[in-house]
Design an enzyme around this catalytic site. Structure first.
Site, mmCIF file in Angstrom:
data_model
loop_
_atom_site.group_PDB
_atom_site.id
_atom_site.type_symbol
_atom_site.label_atom_id
_atom_site.label_comp_id
_atom_site.label_asym_id
_atom_site.label_seq_id
_atom_site.Cartn_x
_atom_site.Cartn_y
_atom_site.Cartn_z
ATOM 1 N N ARG A 158 0.723 -1.083 0.008
ATOM 2 C CA ARG A 158 0.044 -0.121 0.028
ATOM 3 C C ARG A 158 1.043 1.102 -0.069
ATOM 4 O O ARG A 158 2.029 1.161 0.298
ATOM 5 C CB ARG A 158 -0.917 -0.115 1.217
ATOM 6 C CG ARG A 158 -1.738 -1.189 1.352
ATOM 7 C CD ARG A 158 -2.902 -1.206 2.527
ATOM 8 N NE ARG A 158 -3.531 -2.065 2.726
ATOM 9 C CZ ARG A 158 -3.098 -3.436 3.665
ATOM 10 N NH1 ARG A 158 -2.313 -3.601 3.993
ATOM 11 N NH2 ARG A 158 -4.151 -4.355 3.579
ATOM 12 N N LYS A 182 -2.062 -2.685 7.917
ATOM 13 C CA LYS A 182 -3.346 -2.174 8.661
ATOM 14 C C LYS A 182 -3.551 -2.749 9.946
ATOM 15 O O LYS A 182 -3.079 -4.064 10.102
ATOM 16 C CB LYS A 182 -4.698 -2.353 7.883
ATOM 17 C CG LYS A 182 -4.808 -1.313 6.633
ATOM 18 C CD LYS A 182 -6.032 -1.557 5.889
ATOM 19 C CE LYS A 182 -6.230 -0.695 4.863
ATOM 20 N NZ LYS A 182 -7.538 -0.892 4.088
ATOM 21 N N HIS A 253 -2.622 2.696 -6.132
ATOM 22 C CA HIS A 253 -3.227 1.410 -5.605
ATOM 23 C C HIS A 253 -3.238 0.635 -6.789
ATOM 24 O O HIS A 253 -3.524 -0.882 -6.597
ATOM 25 C CB HIS A 253 -4.737 1.537 -5.003
ATOM 26 C CG HIS A 253 -5.009 0.685 -3.827
ATOM 27 N ND1 HIS A 253 -4.138 0.753 -2.599
ATOM 28 C CD2 HIS A 253 -5.808 -0.271 -3.497
ATOM 29 C CE1 HIS A 253 -4.565 -0.032 -1.689
ATOM 30 N NE2 HIS A 253 -5.459 -0.676 -2.166
ATOM 31 N N ARG A 256 -0.768 -2.008 -6.867
ATOM 32 C CA ARG A 256 -0.879 -3.114 -5.899
ATOM 33 C C ARG A 256 -2.019 -4.121 -6.882
ATOM 34 O O ARG A 256 -1.650 -5.306 -6.601
ATOM 35 C CB ARG A 256 -1.513 -2.491 -4.726
ATOM 36 C CG ARG A 256 -1.869 -3.553 -3.578
ATOM 37 C CD ARG A 256 -2.319 -2.761 -2.345
ATOM 38 N NE ARG A 256 -3.114 -3.460 -1.506
ATOM 39 C CZ ARG A 256 -2.659 -4.277 -0.338
ATOM 40 N NH1 ARG A 256 -1.294 -4.410 -0.402
ATOM 41 N NH2 ARG A 256 -3.528 -5.020 0.300
ATOM 42 N N HIS A 279 -4.089 -8.974 3.562
ATOM 43 C CA HIS A 279 -5.791 -8.938 3.867
ATOM 44 C C HIS A 279 -5.906 -10.042 5.004
ATOM 45 O O HIS A 279 -5.505 -10.959 4.927
ATOM 46 C CB HIS A 279 -6.314 -9.376 2.445
ATOM 47 C CG HIS A 279 -6.324 -8.489 1.475
ATOM 48 N ND1 HIS A 279 -6.525 -9.097 -0.030
ATOM 49 C CD2 HIS A 279 -6.171 -7.088 1.363
ATOM 50 C CE1 HIS A 279 -6.372 -8.020 -0.818
ATOM 51 N NE2 HIS A 279 -6.195 -6.832 0.203
ATOM 52 N N TYR A 288 -9.488 -10.148 -7.044
ATOM 53 C CA TYR A 288 -8.473 -10.388 -8.008
ATOM 54 C C TYR A 288 -8.611 -11.588 -8.866
ATOM 55 O O TYR A 288 -8.162 -11.782 -9.827
ATOM 56 C CB TYR A 288 -7.071 -10.584 -7.297
ATOM 57 C CG TYR A 288 -6.853 -9.116 -6.713
ATOM 58 C CD1 TYR A 288 -6.725 -7.972 -7.371
ATOM 59 C CD2 TYR A 288 -6.864 -9.148 -5.214
ATOM 60 C CE1 TYR A 288 -6.288 -7.026 -6.939
ATOM 61 C CE2 TYR A 288 -6.555 -7.786 -4.535
ATOM 62 C CZ TYR A 288 -6.361 -6.730 -5.596
ATOM 63 O OH TYR A 288 -6.117 -5.619 -4.600
#
Length: 307
Positions: A158, A182, A253, A256, A279, A288
């Site tokens: 990110r 995150k 992004h 990514r 994730h 994806y």
């Protein structure tokens, strides 16, 4: 505020008029909102008159509503229009139940359709190559920009993770970098030989020449020696995308997304991609696979003689 006259919709005219008066006078909603409710409810009542023999409002149940929503889809209404309709019906039937027009609210067991999932933009391998070729690597800033792009595409970081990379996070001798994602979750990501080589060159030939008083531990600096910001990376990539002649809507992004899509297309396991991207839920990563399927179809359509 004067309420406009409601349209005539058979036996439902008075009920519609009462509701529109309520939302206009008692709730003080705008004329545009009132018109929106009026249009949605008029469609429902016209459907009840035509398809359900103008049944009593109290006889409208969950299945009546579902049949009506299915009819809207059959007519080609967009998903967002159907979502809006469900919202309008929910508010109306809440009012009708509160006013004791009906004994049971038929919307209690009706869920709105999920919003359509928009697939993010993904660069082709050729577009990635064109973007990587833009920076002038004979200058410190150009060398930084090329390295920045290489690292993003090689790792799927990110942009917030990229700008916060520290020198201590690099373990280039074993081909790994560490990042804090995150929720302050730390993860270790492989970085390929090409990105590693660019990092080493940038750290030796580019970074030392970016500003006189540098932030000591941050890898990517601006031309004043301070930490590069997320906004700074966004502007840089937008500029380089234009220079590369790429017409897609590209953001940091996008690299990514491209990283994830390309390694999936080349056989990577979905769970591995989940770990690489950081994730917490694999359902986030599954988008994806939809991108890969879409691209697979596009390639087939363009290349197969009988497609």
């Amino acid at each position: 505020m004067m309420a406009q006259k409601a349209p005539t919709v058979g036996p439902y005219t008075d009920q519609l008029a009462d509701y529109l008066h309520y939302v206009t006078v008692e709730r003080g909603l705008s004329a545009n909102t009132r018109t929106s409710y009026q249009q949605d409810l008029t469609q429902l009542f016209q459907y009840l008159i035509k398809a359900k023999d103008a049944c009593a409002l109290n006889d409208v149940d969950r299945f009546t509503i579902l049949d009506f929503l299915k009819q809207l889809e059959t007519e080609g209404k967009s998903r967002n229009s159907v979502i809006h309709m469900v919202s309008s019906l929910r508010k109306f039937f809440e009012y009708a139940y509160a006013q004791e027009m009906i004994e049971k609210n038929p919307m209690d067991q009706v869920d709105p359709p999920k919003k359509a999932q928009h697939l993010p933009a993904v660069l082709t391998v050729d577009e990635v190559d064109a973007l990587l070729a833009v920076p002038d690597t004979n200058t410190p800033l150009g060398l930084r920009n090329r390295t920045l792009l290489e690292v993003m595409y090689a790792t799927g970081l990110r942009v917030s993770e990229l700008v916060n990379l520290k020198l201590d996070d690099l373990h280039l001798e074993i081909g790994l970098i560490k990042t804090l994602g995150k929720g302050d979750k730390e993860r270790v990501i492989p970085i390929g030989d090409i990105a590693t080589d660019w990092l080493r060159r940038y750290l030796a030939e580019g970074r030392p020449f970016l500003g006189k008083q540098q932030v000591a531990d941050v890898i990517f600096l601006n031309d004043h020696g301070r930490q590069l910001t997320r906004q700074g990376v966004w502007k840089l990539i937008k500029q380089m995308v234009r220079q590369a002649g790429i017409t897609k809507d590209v953001s940091p992004h996008t690299l990514r997304h491209s990283f994830a899509t390309h390694i999936l297309e080349n056989g990577a396991d979905l769970r591995i991609v989940q770990e690489l991207l950081g994730h917490s839920d694999i359902s986030t990563t599954q988008i994806y696979t939809h991108i890969s399927d879409k691209r697979l179809t596009e390639v087939y359509d363009k290349t197969h003689p009988r497609a």
